[in-house]
Design a protein around this motif. Structure first.
Motif, PDB file in Angstrom:
ATOM      1  N   VAL A 126       0.833  -1.200   0.000  1.00  0.00           N
ATOM      2  CA  VAL A 126       0.000   0.000   0.000  1.00  0.00           C
ATOM      3  C   VAL A 126       0.864   1.245   0.000  1.00  0.00           C
ATOM      4  CG1 VAL A 126      -1.548   1.377   1.434  1.00  0.00           C
ATOM      5  CG2 VAL A 126      -1.985  -1.065   1.090  1.00  0.00           C
ATOM      6  N   ILE A 127       1.850   1.247   0.877  1.00  0.00           N
ATOM      7  CA  ILE A 127       2.644   2.463   1.045  1.00  0.00           C
ATOM      8  C   ILE A 127       3.482   2.724  -0.200  1.00  0.00           C
ATOM      9  CG2 ILE A 127       4.721   1.537   2.174  1.00  0.00           C
ATOM     10  CD1 ILE A 127       4.442   3.838   4.153  1.00  0.00           C
ATOM     11  N   LEU A 128       4.036   1.657  -0.786  1.00  0.00           N
ATOM     12  CA  LEU A 128       4.847   1.868  -1.987  1.00  0.00           C
ATOM     13  C   LEU A 128       3.979   2.362  -3.141  1.00  0.00           C
ATOM     14  CD1 LEU A 128       7.354  -1.122  -1.824  1.00  0.00           C
ATOM     15  CD2 LEU A 128       7.859   1.306  -1.529  1.00  0.00           C
ATOM     16  N   ASP A 129       2.805   1.717  -3.293  1.00  0.00           N
ATOM     17  CA  ASP A 129       1.896   2.142  -4.361  1.00  0.00           C
ATOM     18  C   ASP A 129       1.541   3.614  -4.218  1.00  0.00           C
ATOM     19  OD1 ASP A 129       1.930  -0.277  -5.488  1.00  0.00           O
ATOM     20  OD2 ASP A 129      -0.011  -0.973  -4.685  1.00  0.00           O
ATOM     21  N   THR A 130       1.201   4.007  -2.987  1.00  0.00           N
ATOM     22  CA  THR A 130       0.781   5.387  -2.754  1.00  0.00           C
ATOM     23  C   THR A 130       1.916   6.366  -3.034  1.00  0.00           C
ATOM     24  OG1 THR A 130      -0.387   4.418  -0.914  1.00  0.00           O
ATOM     25  CG2 THR A 130      -0.535   6.802  -1.130  1.00  0.00           C
ATOM     26  N   LEU A 131       3.116   6.000  -2.544  1.00  0.00           N
ATOM     27  CA  LEU A 131       4.231   6.936  -2.695  1.00  0.00           C
ATOM     28  C   LEU A 131       4.676   7.049  -4.147  1.00  0.00           C
ATOM     29  CD1 LEU A 131       6.480   6.275   0.429  1.00  0.00           C
ATOM     30  CD2 LEU A 131       4.695   7.969   0.113  1.00  0.00           C
ATOM     31  N   PHE A 132       4.639   5.921  -4.848  1.00  0.00           N
ATOM     32  CA  PHE A 132       5.097   5.952  -6.246  1.00  0.00           C
ATOM     33  C   PHE A 132       4.133   6.737  -7.133  1.00  0.00           C
ATOM     34  CE2 PHE A 132       7.641   1.749  -5.878  1.00  0.00           C
ATOM     35  CZ  PHE A 132       8.657   2.446  -5.253  1.00  0.00           C
ATOM     36  N   GLU A 133       2.885   6.769  -6.713  1.00  0.00           N
ATOM     37  CA  GLU A 133       1.808   7.317  -7.523  1.00  0.00           C
ATOM     38  C   GLU A 133       2.157   8.634  -8.218  1.00  0.00           C
ATOM     39  OE1 GLU A 133      -2.064   8.022  -5.595  1.00  0.00           O
ATOM     40  OE2 GLU A 133      -2.430   5.938  -6.272  1.00  0.00           O
ATOM     41  N   ASP A 134       2.588   9.629  -7.383  1.00  0.00           N
ATOM     42  CA  ASP A 134       2.852  10.907  -8.026  1.00  0.00           C
ATOM     43  C   ASP A 134       4.345  11.284  -7.995  1.00  0.00           C
ATOM     44  OD1 ASP A 134       1.117  12.440  -5.250  1.00  0.00           O
ATOM     45  OD2 ASP A 134       3.006  11.337  -5.384  1.00  0.00           O
ATOM     46  N   GLN A 135       5.191  10.246  -7.989  1.00  0.00           N
ATOM     47  CA  GLN A 135       6.619  10.537  -8.042  1.00  0.00           C
ATOM     48  C   GLN A 135       7.140  10.569  -9.472  1.00  0.00           C
ATOM     49  OE1 GLN A 135       9.302  10.991  -5.560  1.00  0.00           O
ATOM     50  NE2 GLN A 135       7.426  11.787  -4.690  1.00  0.00           N
ATOM     51  N   GLU A 136       6.393   9.971 -10.359  1.00  0.00           N
ATOM     52  CA  GLU A 136       6.789   9.879 -11.758  1.00  0.00           C
ATOM     53  C   GLU A 136       8.190   9.307 -11.901  1.00  0.00           C
ATOM     54  OE1 GLU A 136       6.350  13.905 -12.578  1.00  0.00           O
ATOM     55  OE2 GLU A 136       4.174  13.809 -12.822  1.00  0.00           O
ATOM     56  N   GLY A 137       8.454   8.264 -11.082  1.00  0.00           N
ATOM     57  CA  GLY A 137       9.722   7.545 -11.250  1.00  0.00           C
ATOM     58  C   GLY A 137      10.920   8.208 -10.611  1.00  0.00           C
ATOM     59  N   LYS A 138      10.713   9.418 -10.020  1.00  0.00           N
ATOM     60  CA  LYS A 138      11.864  10.088  -9.423  1.00  0.00           C
ATOM     61  C   LYS A 138      12.123   9.528  -8.015  1.00  0.00           C
ATOM     62  CE  LYS A 138      10.678  14.269 -10.376  1.00  0.00           C
ATOM     63  NZ  LYS A 138      10.394  15.529  -9.689  1.00  0.00           N
ATOM     64  N   GLY A 139      13.351   9.130  -7.760  1.00  0.00           N
ATOM     65  CA  GLY A 139      13.722   8.665  -6.418  1.00  0.00           C
ATOM     66  C   GLY A 139      12.999   7.405  -5.991  1.00  0.00           C
ATOM     67  N   ASP A 140      12.491   6.640  -6.955  1.00  0.00           N
ATOM     68  CA  ASP A 140      11.790   5.394  -6.628  1.00  0.00           C
ATOM     69  C   ASP A 140      12.646   4.464  -5.797  1.00  0.00           C
ATOM     70  OD1 ASP A 140       9.581   6.168  -7.797  1.00  0.00           O
ATOM     71  OD2 ASP A 140       9.527   4.622  -9.380  1.00  0.00           O
ATOM     72  N   PHE A 141      13.902   4.334  -6.236  1.00  0.00           N
ATOM     73  CA  PHE A 141      14.772   3.381  -5.556  1.00  0.00           C
ATOM     74  C   PHE A 141      14.987   3.777  -4.099  1.00  0.00           C
ATOM     75  CE2 PHE A 141      18.939   1.938  -4.184  1.00  0.00           C
ATOM     76  CZ  PHE A 141      18.728   0.562  -4.292  1.00  0.00           C
ATOM     77  N   GLU A 142      15.200   5.078  -3.902  1.00  0.00           N
ATOM     78  CA  GLU A 142      15.442   5.587  -2.553  1.00  0.00           C
ATOM     79  C   GLU A 142      14.249   5.287  -1.649  1.00  0.00           C
ATOM     80  OE1 GLU A 142      17.566   9.606  -1.290  1.00  0.00           O
ATOM     81  OE2 GLU A 142      15.488   9.861  -1.900  1.00  0.00           O
ATOM     82  N   ILE A 143      13.068   5.591  -2.149  1.00  0.00           N
ATOM     83  CA  ILE A 143      11.850   5.342  -1.381  1.00  0.00           C
ATOM     84  C   ILE A 143      11.719   3.862  -1.066  1.00  0.00           C
ATOM     85  CG2 ILE A 143       9.323   5.354  -1.468  1.00  0.00           C
ATOM     86  CD1 ILE A 143       9.568   7.901  -3.200  1.00  0.00           C
ATOM     87  N   TYR A 144      11.924   3.072  -2.111  1.00  0.00           N
ATOM     88  CA  TYR A 144      11.805   1.621  -1.949  1.00  0.00           C
ATOM     89  C   TYR A 144      12.742   1.131  -0.846  1.00  0.00           C
ATOM     90  CZ  TYR A 144      11.787  -3.317  -3.078  1.00  0.00           C
ATOM     91  OH  TYR A 144      11.679  -4.654  -3.006  1.00  0.00           O
ATOM     92  N   TYR A 145      14.002   1.583  -0.915  1.00  0.00           N
ATOM     93  CA  TYR A 145      15.008   1.143   0.044  1.00  0.00           C
ATOM     94  C   TYR A 145      14.630   1.536   1.472  1.00  0.00           C
ATOM     95  CZ  TYR A 145      19.499   0.562   2.314  1.00  0.00           C
ATOM     96  OH  TYR A 145      20.475   0.187   3.167  1.00  0.00           O
ATOM     97  N   GLU A 146      14.208   2.783   1.653  1.00  0.00           N
ATOM     98  CA  GLU A 146      13.869   3.282   2.981  1.00  0.00           C
ATOM     99  C   GLU A 146      12.676   2.520   3.573  1.00  0.00           C
ATOM    100  OE1 GLU A 146      15.300   5.382   4.986  1.00  0.00           O
ATOM    101  OE2 GLU A 146      16.907   5.919   3.588  1.00  0.00           O
ATOM    102  N   VAL A 147      11.640   2.361   2.764  1.00  0.00           N
ATOM    103  CA  VAL A 147      10.431   1.673   3.236  1.00  0.00           C
ATOM    104  C   VAL A 147      10.755   0.232   3.600  1.00  0.00           C
ATOM    105  CG1 VAL A 147       8.168   0.808   2.548  1.00  0.00           C
ATOM    106  CG2 VAL A 147       8.813   3.167   2.016  1.00  0.00           C
ATOM    107  N   GLU A 148      11.545  -0.374   2.724  1.00  0.00           N
ATOM    108  CA  GLU A 148      11.915  -1.771   2.927  1.00  0.00           C
ATOM    109  C   GLU A 148      12.587  -1.963   4.296  1.00  0.00           C
ATOM    110  OE1 GLU A 148      11.915  -5.467   0.680  1.00  0.00           O
ATOM    111  OE2 GLU A 148      10.804  -3.602   0.723  1.00  0.00           O
ATOM    112  N   SER A 149      13.604  -1.152   4.602  1.00  0.00           N
ATOM    113  CA  SER A 149      14.343  -1.379   5.844  1.00  0.00           C
ATOM    114  C   SER A 149      13.495  -0.992   7.052  1.00  0.00           C
ATOM    115  CB  SER A 149      15.668  -0.609   5.840  1.00  0.00           C
ATOM    116  OG  SER A 149      15.409   0.753   5.678  1.00  0.00           O
ATOM    117  N   TRP A 150      12.587  -0.057   6.847  1.00  0.00           N
ATOM    118  CA  TRP A 150      11.701   0.369   7.928  1.00  0.00           C
ATOM    119  C   TRP A 150      10.741  -0.777   8.285  1.00  0.00           C
ATOM    120  CZ3 TRP A 150       6.796   3.343   6.384  1.00  0.00           C
ATOM    121  CH2 TRP A 150       6.047   3.683   7.519  1.00  0.00           C
ATOM    122  N   VAL A 151      10.106  -1.353   7.254  1.00  0.00           N
ATOM    123  CA  VAL A 151       9.155  -2.437   7.506  1.00  0.00           C
ATOM    124  C   VAL A 151       9.870  -3.675   8.055  1.00  0.00           C
ATOM    125  CG1 VAL A 151       7.452  -3.983   6.467  1.00  0.00           C
ATOM    126  CG2 VAL A 151       7.519  -1.582   5.792  1.00  0.00           C
TER     127      VAL A 151
END
Lengths: 273, 132, 118
Positions: free
Chosen positions: A94-119
Motif C-alpha cells: 500500500v505504502i509503496l503504491d501510494t508513494l510511487f503514484e505521483d513521483q513519476e519515477g523520481k527517487g523510486d529506488f530511494e523510497i523503496y530502500y527506505e520503506v523496505e528497511s523500515w518495515v
C-alpha cells in the motif's frame, strides 16, 4: 529514515492508513479473525497503523517500545503472528503504491530502500516478541512436565508404587529413573510397582526405558513389577516383539500389590470381631 | 579454556584420569549420575589405552557451544590401532577377555562419540557429554 | 591397598570404602576366595555403598567373584549399589544377571539367610 521520504509519508499518512485498513480485511478472513468483534478489530488495526506511522516522525526507538507493548497485548488476545506479517506485507504494498503514484519515477529506488528497511525492522520486532513469548511458554510447560514426573509413593513397609502418567520421552525417562532409584533407597523399598495405566502409548522406546529402569532397580537391590497393562498395550507389546518375559507383570495395581505382599512375606488379614 | 591431560602409562594413571574427569564434571555442574557416566567413560577409554597401546593420553576439558556447556574427553594413542571398527562397536565383542562393553558402552554413556583409528598408526577418540 | 574382609559366624562381610583400581580389585578377588576356603564360609555380602562408579572391568571382577564363590559353595550378595552406579551400568549394557543384590547390609544378610534356608 531520510527526511525527504519521511516527509512524503507524513503528507500521505491518511491515505495510506485508510487504504491499508481496507485491504487488510481480506487477510482477516484468511486467518479466521471474523469472530473478533468488528469494533475491537478495527480499533486494533487502527492502533497498529498509528504506531507504525508514528515511527516515521518519532524515530525507531520510541516506536519499538510502543510496538512491544502492543504486541504483548496481541499475544494475549491470541492474534496469530502470520496475520501480522501478512498485514505488514499488505502495508508495504500500500505504502509503496501510494508513494510511487505521483513521483513519476523520481527517487523510486530511494523510497523503496527506505520503506523496505523500515518495515523489516518492524517485522523483526514482532517476530522477536512472539518467539520470546513462545520460548517462555515452552519453558513453563517443560517445568510443569517436570513437576508431573513420577513420584515414588510408599504404600506399605518395603513396598512402593510409581504411577506413570502421560507420554514418556528420553528426557523424562531419565528423570523417572533417577526419581525411582533415589526413592527406592530413601524408602528402603524391596518391591516397586510401576503403574503404566496412564501411559497412552507403549512403543519399543518406552518399553526399553521401562526395562532399563527395572534393571537398574534390580542392581540397587529391589524388585520391580509392571502393573496397569491394558489389553491394547499388551497387544502392542507383543506385536512389536518386545520381550518382557524376564519382568513380572500384572494387569492391575491391585494384583501387583497382592504379589508384592507375597514377595515381602506379608499378608492383609481381616479383623474378626 | 582449561584442559587437563593425563598421560596413560600404568594402571595408576587410569585412576588419575578418572579422578581428573570427576573433578571437571563436578565443576561444570553435572549431577551425580552424569558424573558417574563421565568417570566411567574415562575409565574405559584409559583402560583401552593401557591394554592395547600401552602408552597414550587422556585429555578432559570444559566445552562451551552456542547455548550449552559440556565436558569433552579426548583419548589418543599411537598404538596398534583398531582393525575392524564396526566390530569393536558391537556389544559383547572382546579381544581381552573383558565384558566387551567398553567402547559401545562409552558411546551410550556420552552424547557425542567420534572414533578415528588407523591400523598401525593409533587411535583417537572424542566424546562429549552435554549438561542437560 | 587391601580391602578388609570381616568374618561374622558363617558369613563374610566386605565393605568397599576405597576407589577400586584394577590391582586392588584383583587382589580382593584372590583374598576373598582364600578367606572362603579358610573359613568354610557359606555366604558373602559385599557392600558397595561408598563406591561411586563401576566400569566394565570392575563389573567383570565382581561378577567373576560371584561365580567363583558359587563354585566354592558360598553365595554372594552385592548390596548398596548407588543409583548413579546402577544407571551407568544399565547404560553400558552391563546387567549382571545372576548376581543377587540387596539394598543394604541388613537386607543382604536376610537375603543370604533366605537363599541358604530355601
Amino acid at each position: 529514515m531520510k527526511p525527504s521520504v519521511a516527509k512524503l509519508i507524513e503528507t500521505k499518512r491518511e491515505i495510506i492508513s485508510e487504504d491499508w485498513l481496507k485491504k487488510v480485511e481480506e487477510v482477516r478472513r484468511e486467518h479466521h479473525l471474523e469472530n473478533i468483534s468488528d469494533h475491537v478489530y478495527t480499533n486494533t488495526n487502527k492502533e497498529f497503523v498509528e504506531i507504525i506511522l508514528n515511527a516515521v516522525g518519532q524515530g525507531q526507538e520510541s516506536c519499538d517500545e510502543q510496538l512491544s507493548g502492543f504486541t504483548e497485548r496481541l499475544i494475549q488476545l491470541g492474534w496469530p503472528l502470520s496475520y501480522l506479517t501478512r498485514g505488514l506485507q499488505t502495508f508495504r504494498k500500500v505504502i509503496l503504491d501510494t508513494l510511487f503514484e505521483d513521483q513519476e519515477g523520481k527517487g523510486d529506488f530511494e523510497i523503496y530502500y527506505e520503506v523496505e528497511s523500515w518495515v523489516d525492522e518492524i517485522v523483526n520486532t514482532l517476530v522477536n516478541e512472539y518467539s520470546g513469548s513462545w520460548e517462555n511458554t515452552v519453558f513453563l510447560q517443560k517445568m510443569a512436565l517436570k513437576e508431573l514426573s513420577a513420584p515414588l509413593i510408599p504404600v506399605f513397609e518395603h513396598i512402593s508404587v510409581m504411577p506413570l502418567i502421560g507420554t514418556i520421552d528420553t528426557e523424562r525417562a531419565k528423570l523417572i529413573m533417577e526419581n525411582l532409584l533415589n526413592g527406592v533407597i530413601e524408602h528402603r523399598s524391596q518391591v516397586v510397582l510401576i503403574d503404566i495405566t496412564g501411559v497412552p502409548v507403549v512403543d519399543t522406546m518406552v518399553a526399553n526405558h521401562i526395562i532399563q529402569a527395572s534393571e537398574a532397580v534390580r542392581l540397587v537391590g529391589a524388585d520391580c513389577i509392571l502393573v496397569g497393562i491394558r489389553p491394547e498395550i499388551a497387544q502392542t507389546i507383543v506385536n512389536l516383539g518386545i520381550d518382557l518375559s524376564k519382568f513380572p507383570t500384572k494387569s492391575t495395581l491391585k494384583k501387583g500389590i497382592a504379589s508384592a505382599l507375597e514377595m515381602t512375606q506379608k499378608k492383609i488379614v481381616k479383623i474378626e470381631n | 579454556m582449561s584442559q587437563t591431560c593425563v598421560e596413560v602409562r600404568s594402571e595408576w594413571s587410569i585412576v588419575a584420569a578418572r579422578q581428573a574427569g570427576r573433578t571437571i564434571a563436578k565443576e561444570v555442574g553435572f549431577g551425580s549420575v552424569d558424573q558417574a557416566r563421565i568417570t566411567t567413560a574415562i575409565s574405559e577409554l584409559a583402560r583401552n589405552i593401557y591394554l592395547y597401546a600401552k602408552v597414550g593420553e587422556i585429555c578432559i576439558e570444559k566445552v562451551v557451544e552456542a547455548n550449552k556447556v559440556g565436558v569433552k574427553v579426548s583419548a589418543s594413542d599411537n598404538g596398534p590401532g583398531i582393525k575392524d571398527l564396526r566390530r569393536v562397536m558391537e556389544d559383547g565383542y572382546t579381544t581381552s577377555g573383558g565384558l566387551g562393553a567398553g567402547l559401545p558402552g562409552v558411546k551410550r554413556l556420552m552424547d557425542e562419540f567420534l572414533i578415528d583409528s588407523k591400523e598401525g598408526e593409533g587411535t583417537k577418540i572424542h566424546a562429549v557429554k552435554w549438561l542437560r | 591397598m587391601r580391602i578388609p574382609i570381616l568374618k561374622l559366624k558363617e558369613y563374610l562381610l566386605v565393605s568397599v570404602q576405597i576407589e577400586l583400581d584394577d590391582q586392588t580389585a584383583l587382589q580382593f578377588q584372590e583374598d576373598i576366595l582364600n578367606k572362603i576356603h579358610e573359613e568354610g564360609s557359606r555366604g558373602v555380602v559385599i557392600d558397595l555403598t561408598s563406591v561411586d562408579f563401576i566400569d566394565s572391568f570392575i563389573a567383570k571382577v565382581l561378577g567373576d567373584v560371584v561365580d567363583m564363590s558359587n563354585l566354592m559353595g558360598a553365595k554372594v550378595v552385592l548390596t548398596g549399589i548407588q543409583p548413579a552406579v546402577a544407571i551407568t551400568l544399565v547404560d553400558m549394557g552391563i546387567l549382571m544377571h545372576g548376581v543377587p543384590t540387596a539394598l543394604d547390609l541388613e537386607q543382604g544378610l536376610e537375603k543370604l539367610q533366605q537363599e541358604l534356608e530355601g
